[in-house]
Design a protein around this motif. Structure first.
Motif, PDB file in Angstrom:
ATOM      1  N   ASN A  18      -8.549  -1.462  -8.466  1.00 32.13           N
ATOM      2  CA  ASN A  18      -9.458  -2.574  -8.723  1.00 32.13           C
ATOM      3  C   ASN A  18      -9.382  -3.614  -7.615  1.00 32.13           C
ATOM      4  O   ASN A  18      -8.296  -3.981  -7.162  1.00 32.13           O
ATOM      5  N   GLY A  19     -10.553  -4.085  -7.191  1.00 29.34           N
ATOM      6  CA  GLY A  19     -10.615  -5.100  -6.144  1.00 29.34           C
ATOM      7  C   GLY A  19     -10.539  -4.553  -4.741  1.00 29.34           C
ATOM      8  O   GLY A  19     -10.722  -5.298  -3.775  1.00 29.34           O
TER       9      GLY A  19
ATOM     10  N   ILE B   4     -19.186  -7.068 -10.586  1.00 27.55           N
ATOM     11  CA  ILE B   4     -17.898  -7.733 -10.794  1.00 27.55           C
ATOM     12  C   ILE B   4     -17.236  -7.237 -12.073  1.00 27.55           C
ATOM     13  O   ILE B   4     -16.023  -7.006 -12.109  1.00 27.55           O
ATOM     14  N   GLU B   5     -18.028  -7.071 -13.123  1.00 27.01           N
ATOM     15  CA  GLU B   5     -17.482  -6.590 -14.402  1.00 27.01           C
ATOM     16  C   GLU B   5     -16.828  -5.224 -14.262  1.00 27.01           C
ATOM     17  O   GLU B   5     -15.957  -4.862 -15.055  1.00 27.01           O
ATOM     18  N   ARG B   6     -17.237  -4.462 -13.263  1.00 20.04           N
ATOM     19  CA  ARG B   6     -16.694  -3.124 -13.043  1.00 20.04           C
ATOM     20  C   ARG B   6     -15.647  -3.103 -11.944  1.00 20.04           C
ATOM     21  O   ARG B   6     -15.336  -2.052 -11.387  1.00 20.04           O
ATOM     22  N   ASN B   7     -15.114  -4.277 -11.638  1.00 22.60           N
ATOM     23  CA  ASN B   7     -13.981  -4.425 -10.711  1.00 22.60           C
ATOM     24  C   ASN B   7     -14.305  -4.009  -9.282  1.00 22.60           C
ATOM     25  O   ASN B   7     -13.428  -3.599  -8.517  1.00 22.60           O
ATOM     26  N   ILE B   8     -15.586  -4.094  -8.934  1.00 24.10           N
ATOM     27  CA  ILE B   8     -16.034  -3.834  -7.561  1.00 24.10           C
ATOM     28  C   ILE B   8     -16.404  -5.172  -6.929  1.00 24.10           C
ATOM     29  O   ILE B   8     -17.103  -5.982  -7.540  1.00 24.10           O
ATOM     30  N   LEU B   9     -15.919  -5.419  -5.726  1.00 21.38           N
ATOM     31  CA  LEU B   9     -16.158  -6.693  -5.052  1.00 21.38           C
ATOM     32  C   LEU B   9     -17.523  -6.673  -4.362  1.00 21.38           C
ATOM     33  O   LEU B   9     -17.746  -5.860  -3.464  1.00 21.38           O
ATOM     34  N   PRO B  10     -18.447  -7.557  -4.755  1.00 23.56           N
ATOM     35  CA  PRO B  10     -19.760  -7.588  -4.102  1.00 23.56           C
ATOM     36  C   PRO B  10     -19.830  -8.600  -2.968  1.00 23.56           C
ATOM     37  O   PRO B  10     -19.590  -9.793  -3.152  1.00 23.56           O
TER      38      PRO B  10
ATOM     39  N   GLU C 280      -7.138   0.706   3.658  1.00 24.21           N
ATOM     40  CA  GLU C 280      -6.736  -0.242   2.615  1.00 24.21           C
ATOM     41  C   GLU C 280      -7.825  -0.454   1.580  1.00 24.21           C
ATOM     42  O   GLU C 280      -7.552  -0.609   0.401  1.00 24.21           O
ATOM     43  N   ARG C 281      -9.082  -0.491   2.012  1.00 23.44           N
ATOM     44  CA  ARG C 281     -10.187  -0.658   1.067  1.00 23.44           C
ATOM     45  C   ARG C 281     -11.423   0.030   1.610  1.00 23.44           C
ATOM     46  O   ARG C 281     -11.580   0.207   2.814  1.00 23.44           O
ATOM     47  N   ILE C 282     -12.312   0.390   0.679  1.00 26.98           N
ATOM     48  CA  ILE C 282     -13.493   1.160   1.037  1.00 26.98           C
ATOM     49  C   ILE C 282     -14.748   0.452   0.540  1.00 26.98           C
ATOM     50  O   ILE C 282     -14.765  -0.111  -0.555  1.00 26.98           O
ATOM     51  N   GLY C 283     -15.783   0.443   1.359  1.00 32.69           N
ATOM     52  CA  GLY C 283     -17.055  -0.163   0.996  1.00 32.69           C
ATOM     53  C   GLY C 283     -18.174   0.864   0.997  1.00 32.69           C
ATOM     54  O   GLY C 283     -18.306   1.647   1.946  1.00 32.69           O
ATOM     55  N   ILE C 284     -18.938   0.882  -0.084  1.00 33.18           N
ATOM     56  CA  ILE C 284     -20.097   1.772  -0.202  1.00 33.18           C
ATOM     57  C   ILE C 284     -21.288   0.882  -0.545  1.00 33.18           C
ATOM     58  O   ILE C 284     -21.409   0.388  -1.663  1.00 33.18           O
ATOM     59  N   ALA C 285     -22.137   0.631   0.422  1.00 38.20           N
ATOM     60  CA  ALA C 285     -23.163  -0.404   0.295  1.00 38.20           C
ATOM     61  C   ALA C 285     -24.369   0.059  -0.505  1.00 38.20           C
ATOM     62  O   ALA C 285     -25.021   1.049  -0.152  1.00 38.20           O
TER      63      ALA C 285
ATOM     64  N   TRP D 164     -29.209   6.157  -6.093  1.00 36.74           N
ATOM     65  CA  TRP D 164     -28.517   5.096  -6.821  1.00 36.74           C
ATOM     66  C   TRP D 164     -27.350   5.669  -7.632  1.00 36.74           C
ATOM     67  O   TRP D 164     -26.238   5.142  -7.602  1.00 36.74           O
ATOM     68  N   LYS D 165     -27.607   6.768  -8.327  1.00 38.67           N
ATOM     69  CA  LYS D 165     -26.576   7.363  -9.184  1.00 38.67           C
ATOM     70  C   LYS D 165     -25.391   7.861  -8.369  1.00 38.67           C
ATOM     71  O   LYS D 165     -24.231   7.683  -8.764  1.00 38.67           O
ATOM     72  N   LYS D 166     -25.648   8.486  -7.217  1.00 41.46           N
ATOM     73  CA  LYS D 166     -24.553   9.010  -6.399  1.00 41.46           C
ATOM     74  C   LYS D 166     -23.730   7.880  -5.777  1.00 41.46           C
ATOM     75  O   LYS D 166     -22.507   7.992  -5.637  1.00 41.46           O
ATOM     76  N   HIS D 167     -24.385   6.790  -5.409  1.00 40.99           N
ATOM     77  CA  HIS D 167     -23.645   5.644  -4.879  1.00 40.99           C
ATOM     78  C   HIS D 167     -22.704   5.088  -5.947  1.00 40.99           C
ATOM     79  O   HIS D 167     -21.537   4.814  -5.669  1.00 40.99           O
ATOM     80  N   TRP D 168     -23.215   4.926  -7.158  1.00 40.10           N
ATOM     81  CA  TRP D 168     -22.382   4.384  -8.227  1.00 40.10           C
ATOM     82  C   TRP D 168     -21.272   5.370  -8.611  1.00 40.10           C
ATOM     83  O   TRP D 168     -20.134   4.959  -8.871  1.00 40.10           O
ATOM     84  N   LYS D 169     -21.568   6.632  -8.610  1.00 41.81           N
ATOM     85  CA  LYS D 169     -20.546   7.643  -8.909  1.00 41.81           C
ATOM     86  C   LYS D 169     -19.422   7.576  -7.884  1.00 41.81           C
ATOM     87  O   LYS D 169     -18.225   7.621  -8.232  1.00 41.81           O
ATOM     88  N   SER D 170     -19.796   7.436  -6.619  1.00 37.50           N
ATOM     89  CA  SER D 170     -18.808   7.372  -5.551  1.00 37.50           C
ATOM     90  C   SER D 170     -17.949   6.114  -5.657  1.00 37.50           C
ATOM     91  O   SER D 170     -16.729   6.158  -5.466  1.00 37.50           O
ATOM     92  N   MET D 171     -18.571   4.980  -6.002  1.00 35.90           N
ATOM     93  CA  MET D 171     -17.801   3.744  -6.148  1.00 35.90           C
ATOM     94  C   MET D 171     -16.822   3.838  -7.314  1.00 35.90           C
ATOM     95  O   MET D 171     -15.679   3.376  -7.220  1.00 35.90           O
ATOM     96  N   LYS D 172     -17.249   4.427  -8.422  1.00 35.11           N
ATOM     97  CA  LYS D 172     -16.361   4.565  -9.579  1.00 35.11           C
ATOM     98  C   LYS D 172     -15.189   5.492  -9.267  1.00 35.11           C
ATOM     99  O   LYS D 172     -14.049   5.238  -9.684  1.00 35.11           O
TER     100      LYS D 172
END
Length: 340
Positions: free
Chosen positions: A190-191, A216-222, A146-151, A174-182
């Motif tokens: 979103n969410g 949050i601005e990028r629709n990722i839940l922190p 249902e949802r995925i978390g990449i810390a 850092w870049k690969k983590h953000w790429k994966s989240m996007k």
């Protein structure tokens, strides 16, 4: 099904709810927390984690300060079946799978998700997983995730590199983590993509709050957790930040997440949050009575009792409703931010 696993790790609190352990707990978990099983160590080298490569294997049963004993997979499924028959608060509302990084981890987590979702299609499943390809994320989503978390854990690139990246000989960037989240956003929506920040790795409150806002601005839940030094890890002797600092970040996260405050109204001095413009004492009291800002901050139905605090200590993220005394305690920890 692509695989058949034999064993699974289960958080000690979840094991109690499942009837697999008999120990006294202060609060029952509302999510069933699982962890993939491997005889090897995680290849990650996160300095705070007892599962990391190179950490003393004496503490291999731990994640944060919680024990995760090993159980037979089929016994777990049988006990989960009985749990899902309950009509009480002990019936799990979610499954959360903590995924270690080792050869074959993807096949293991895919099998776990497929199996549970096939039997319990209405039971939400989350996972905290290392960055994977978008193709693999699609497979997990199609299997029932249902949802995925990449810390991220660390809130800025330099600290990330030092704690879990190349400066620490770790496999992550850092870049690969953000790429994966996007990429995950395009698959889960979103969410439905989460990340976690650990408060107290060496950042300032200002850096943490601005990173939370950016996420949050990028629709990722922190989600946020308070740093906990664990024996056997490179950060075992580091100090936790004051609980007042964590409370300020909890409040800031909630105000930003609910769009109740603009970041420009946050006043910082020497990296600390010292004031909230146009935020009254009455509003602070109302939020404390509402409780939501100070409960465990993760996926829906996640309460993680005792994850980052000892039984009997003041909880960082409360896993349950606050008592009157606890609400007064939180108020006193935050009253300096507002005008009376």
């Amino acid at each position: 099904m692509v695989n058949k696993i034999q064993k699974i790790r289960i958080s000690i609190g979840s094991a109690v709810v499942l009837g697999l352990r008999e120990i006294k707990v202060d609060t029952y978990p509302s999510t069933c927390y699982l962890m993939t099983y491997t005889t090897s160590q995680c290849i990650g080298k996160c300095s705070f984690c007892p599962q990391a490569n190179g950490t003393n294997k004496k503490y291999a049963d731990n994640l944060s300060r919680v024990q995760w004993p090993v159980f037979d997979w089929e016994i777990f499924l049988n006990n989960l079946k009985e749990n899902q028959k309950l009509n009480t608060e002990l019936r799990f509302k979610r499954i959360c799978i903590q995924v270690l990084n080792y050869r074959g981890f993807f096949d293991d987590v895919l099998y776990i998700i497929e199996k549970i979702h096939t039997i319990y299609p209405d039971l939400n499943i989350s996972t905290a997983i290392p960055p994977i390809s978008s193709k693999k994320m699609e497979k997990l989503h199609n299997a029932g995730l249902e949802r995925i978390g990449i810390a991220l854990d660390a809130c800025k690139p330099t600290l990330f590199a030092k704690i879990k990246g190349p400066d620490n000989h770790g496999p992550y960037s850092w870049k690969k983590h953000w790429k994966s989240m996007k990429e995950a956003l395009t698959i889960f929506g979103n969410g439905k993509v989460t990340t976690h920040f650990i408060v107290g790795l060496g950042e300032t409150e200002e850096e943490m709050i601005k990173s939370i806002h950016y996420t949050i601005e990028r629709n990722i839940l922190p989600g946020i957790f308070l740093f906990t030094p664990i024996k056997g890890t490179p950060m075992a002797l580091e100090k936790r930040p004051p609980i007042e600092s964590f409370r300020r970040i909890q409040l800031a996260r909630f105000l930003l997440l609910m769009n109740l405050q603009n970041l420009s109204r946050f006043i910082f001095k020497d990296g600390d949050l010292v004031e909230l413009n146009n935020f009254s004492n009455k509003e602070l009291r109302a939020l404390i009575n509402e409780e939501l800002p100070f409960l465990t901050a993760g996926c829906p139905d996640c309460n993680r009792p005792n994850y980052t605090y000892r039984p009997g200590d003041e909880p960082s993220g409360f896993p349950r409703s606050l008592t009157f005394e606890e609400k007064e305690m939180v108020y006193n920890e935050l009253r300096s931010l507002v005008s009376i």
